[in-house]
Design an enzyme around this catalytic site. Structure first.
Site, mmCIF file in Angstrom:
data_model
loop_
_atom_site.group_PDB
_atom_site.id
_atom_site.type_symbol
_atom_site.label_atom_id
_atom_site.label_comp_id
_atom_site.label_asym_id
_atom_site.label_seq_id
_atom_site.Cartn_x
_atom_site.Cartn_y
_atom_site.Cartn_z
ATOM 1 N N HIS A 264 0.826 -1.070 -0.151
ATOM 2 C CA HIS A 264 -0.030 -0.135 0.215
ATOM 3 C C HIS A 264 0.848 1.316 0.116
ATOM 4 O O HIS A 264 0.693 2.047 -0.885
ATOM 5 C CB HIS A 264 -0.984 -0.086 1.246
ATOM 6 C CG HIS A 264 -1.919 1.027 1.294
ATOM 7 N ND1 HIS A 264 -3.245 1.194 0.909
ATOM 8 C CD2 HIS A 264 -1.639 2.510 2.088
ATOM 9 C CE1 HIS A 264 -3.647 2.368 0.990
ATOM 10 N NE2 HIS A 264 -2.771 3.279 1.782
ATOM 11 N N GLU A 265 1.826 1.442 0.981
ATOM 12 C CA GLU A 265 2.685 2.478 1.243
ATOM 13 C C GLU A 265 3.454 2.727 -0.025
ATOM 14 O O GLU A 265 3.770 3.630 -0.779
ATOM 15 C CB GLU A 265 3.561 2.275 2.189
ATOM 16 C CG GLU A 265 2.658 2.460 3.491
ATOM 17 C CD GLU A 265 1.831 3.818 3.792
ATOM 18 O OE1 GLU A 265 1.919 4.663 3.052
ATOM 19 O OE2 GLU A 265 0.734 3.610 4.298
ATOM 20 N N HIS A 268 1.766 4.401 -2.886
ATOM 21 C CA HIS A 268 1.746 6.093 -2.742
ATOM 22 C C HIS A 268 3.323 6.388 -3.038
ATOM 23 O O HIS A 268 3.454 7.500 -3.581
ATOM 24 C CB HIS A 268 1.766 6.265 -1.303
ATOM 25 C CG HIS A 268 0.495 6.174 -0.844
ATOM 26 N ND1 HIS A 268 -0.537 7.006 -1.121
ATOM 27 C CD2 HIS A 268 -0.184 5.450 0.457
ATOM 28 C CE1 HIS A 268 -2.052 6.731 -0.505
ATOM 29 N NE2 HIS A 268 -1.489 5.825 0.409
ATOM 30 N N GLU A 294 -4.448 7.628 -2.762
ATOM 31 C CA GLU A 294 -5.066 6.362 -2.528
ATOM 32 C C GLU A 294 -5.499 5.489 -3.509
ATOM 33 O O GLU A 294 -5.347 4.393 -3.330
ATOM 34 C CB GLU A 294 -6.421 6.688 -1.599
ATOM 35 C CG GLU A 294 -6.716 5.571 -0.651
ATOM 36 C CD GLU A 294 -5.682 5.421 0.524
ATOM 37 O OE1 GLU A 294 -4.845 6.172 0.714
ATOM 38 O OE2 GLU A 294 -5.760 4.464 1.362
#
Ligand code: ZN
Length: 499
Positions: A264-265, A268, A294
């Site tokens: 997830h990170e 980003h 997101e």
């Protein structure tokens, strides 16, 4: 002074703001990752001082002059147009709200956050209620200064997702809510829940870290332009496109939590690493909105990381890191990481039910800001909505209305961007499939064409285009929830063995 000279002057000024942002981001990252308890207070003081300096630069009369000059020009270049848009956004917001009211709000929220933490611990909503009431009063007052067209909540949304309206969200979230309720019921009534008991066990932190690094390299994170560290709450911050920091955390009994949080990170971080060099000094060298950001994180976490093809390839790495899982098949992993189950806590929710947690918060915030709901009635409405949309109800405030930090921090209007990320990601993925054979690439372990596609279409533009412009540019149509629902339905019917 020629047009070019004036633009250079403005960029020089904007660069000073960027350098202050850089400095604040480093201090904040260090606060979360390295700072001993004794350093928290002085660091907060330093951050507060620098925030004041940023405020001065943002609201200086010279910015007003730059805005007036830019407005007089026939701007052609999308970068110049976006510079004007962003300068005006921050200038208006900061100058229309009286400084002393803004300071009073900052004092309130810093107090409210510690009160909230204590109230959550004690399961005492009455303790937090007056703070929530005051925070909402401030938000309504700020909307009064800033103005609104159709709905007061629009002005709050705009802070996190520029240009998005309450009306659009009501339509999109309404459709999403109705379809997800049906999908969830079908899974529960007709489906076979996958087994995940084989995951029970202990996983050494060193092996987890090595596995996370492999996953980051796989998706194309550049370790020459970034780092992975540990913090209590995972986050990503960018000092520059050549220095992007992400964090994760480790639990000995759950390596998947850290792996998915890292993916997830990582999503980003790829966005920030992919921003074009020539946007430095424009104020646009960052992701355009919370929702688009997101979409990138959820793309890698869910559309890639929870795909069958990812596990066809990655299960070998998992087996190498954790020999006790050597006999688990890719299909077993794939099914286990796609269990959908209603729960009370947003941050622990799965891909399907997560959006419902957000829709509930959106509906409540909208009602609170428009005086259609009081803070006295809020907990009961919270429970009713959880019961009706998810079939579960909190037995106390801590697992209900007191679970999130956002409201205590004054962030009203932030939640929708989490769900928008899912919707944007599905819509972008649908377009990507027309250009790339994504499943084959993921199964082969060569994900670089996927990163390059996103870099070309989205990342390099930074904040030049607004979220709604970008979505139309990339996918050819405005935000459309049906791609996400279709994607979930196709995947989960298969995972739950429904024909
Ligand atoms: Zn995120």
């Amino acid at each position: 002074m020629t047009f070019e000279e004036k633009i250079r002057e403005i960029r020089g000024y904007v660069r000073k703001m960027e350098l202050l942002d850089h400095t604040r981001a480093v201090l904040h990252w260090d606060l979360e990752v390295n700072t001993p308890p004794g350093g928290v207070k002085p660091r907060s003081e330093a951050l507060g001082y620098l925030a004041g300096e940023t405020h001065k630069l943002t609201t200086s009369p010279v910015v007003g002059e730059y805005i007036a000059w830019l407005e007089e020009q026939q701007l052609e270049d999308p970068v110049h147009k976006a510079m004007l848009r962003e300068l005006k956004r921050s200038y208006d917001r900061m100058t229309k709200i009286p400084a002393e009211r803004y300071m009073a709000f900052a004092r309130l929220t810093s107090e409210a956050q510690s009160v909230w933490a204590e109230a959550r611990k004690r399961n005492d909503y009455e303790m937090f209620k007056p703070y929530l009431q005051q925070i909402l009063e401030f938000q309504k007052e700020f909307v009064g200064y800033l103005g609104f067209k159709a709905n007061k909540y629009d002005t709050l949304l705009d802070l996190y997702e520029p240009g998005l309206t309450t009306e659009t969200l009501e339509h999109v979230f309404g459709e999403l809510r109705d379809k997800l309720v049906i999908l969830l019921r079908e899974l529960q009534e007709k489906g076979t829940r996958p087994d995940n008991s084989f995951l029970n066990g202990k996983y050494a932190e060193d092996a987890q870290r090595a596995l996370n690094e492999r996953a980051l390299r796989l998706i194309g994170f550049d370790f020459q332009k970034g780092r992975m560290d540990v913090s209590a709450h995972p986050f990503t911050t960018s000092f520059a496109n050549g220095d992007v920091r992400l964090t994760t955390r480790y639990a000995e009994d759950d390596f998947l939590s850290s792996l998915f949080s890292t993916l997830h990170e990582g999503g980003h971080a790829l966005y920030e690493q992919g921003i074009a060099d020539d946007l430095v000094g424009t104020g646009l060298a960052n992701g355009v909105s919370m929702g688009i950001h997101e979409s990138q994180s959820r793309f890698y976490e869910n559309f890639i990381g929870r795909s069958r093809e990812f596990w066809l390839n990655f299960h070998k790495d998992v087996a190498a890191a954790f020999p006790q899982l050597a006999t688990v098949t890719p299909e077993q992993f794939y099914r286990a990481v796609n269990i959908a189950q209603p729960s009370l806590i947003r941050v622990e929710a799965d891909e399907l039910t997560y959006s419902m947690h957000i829709i509930i918060r959106f509906e409540m915030e909208k009602a609170l800001i428009n005086d259609e709901l009081t803070v006295d009635d809020a907990p009961a409405v919270w429970s009713e909505k959880y019961a009706s949309y998810l079939g579960v109800a909190p037995s106390n405030y801590a697992e209900g209305i007191l679970q999130d930090v956002h409201w205590s921090g004054g962030m009203v209007g932030y939640f929708p961007s989490y769900a928008l990320g899912n919707l944007y990601a599905a819509q972008i993925y649908n377009t990507m499939l027309k250009d790339l054979n994504v499943p084959t690439l993921v199964a082969s372990g060569d994900l670089s064409p996927i990163r390059e596609w996103l870099r070309e279409k989205i990342h390099r533009h930074g904040a030049v285009y607004t979220p709604s412009e970008l979505v139309v540019m990339v996918t050819g149509e405005p935000l459309n929830a049906s791609y996400f629902v279709e994607y979930l339905k196709n995947k989960l019917f298969e995972v739950y063995r429904i024909n």
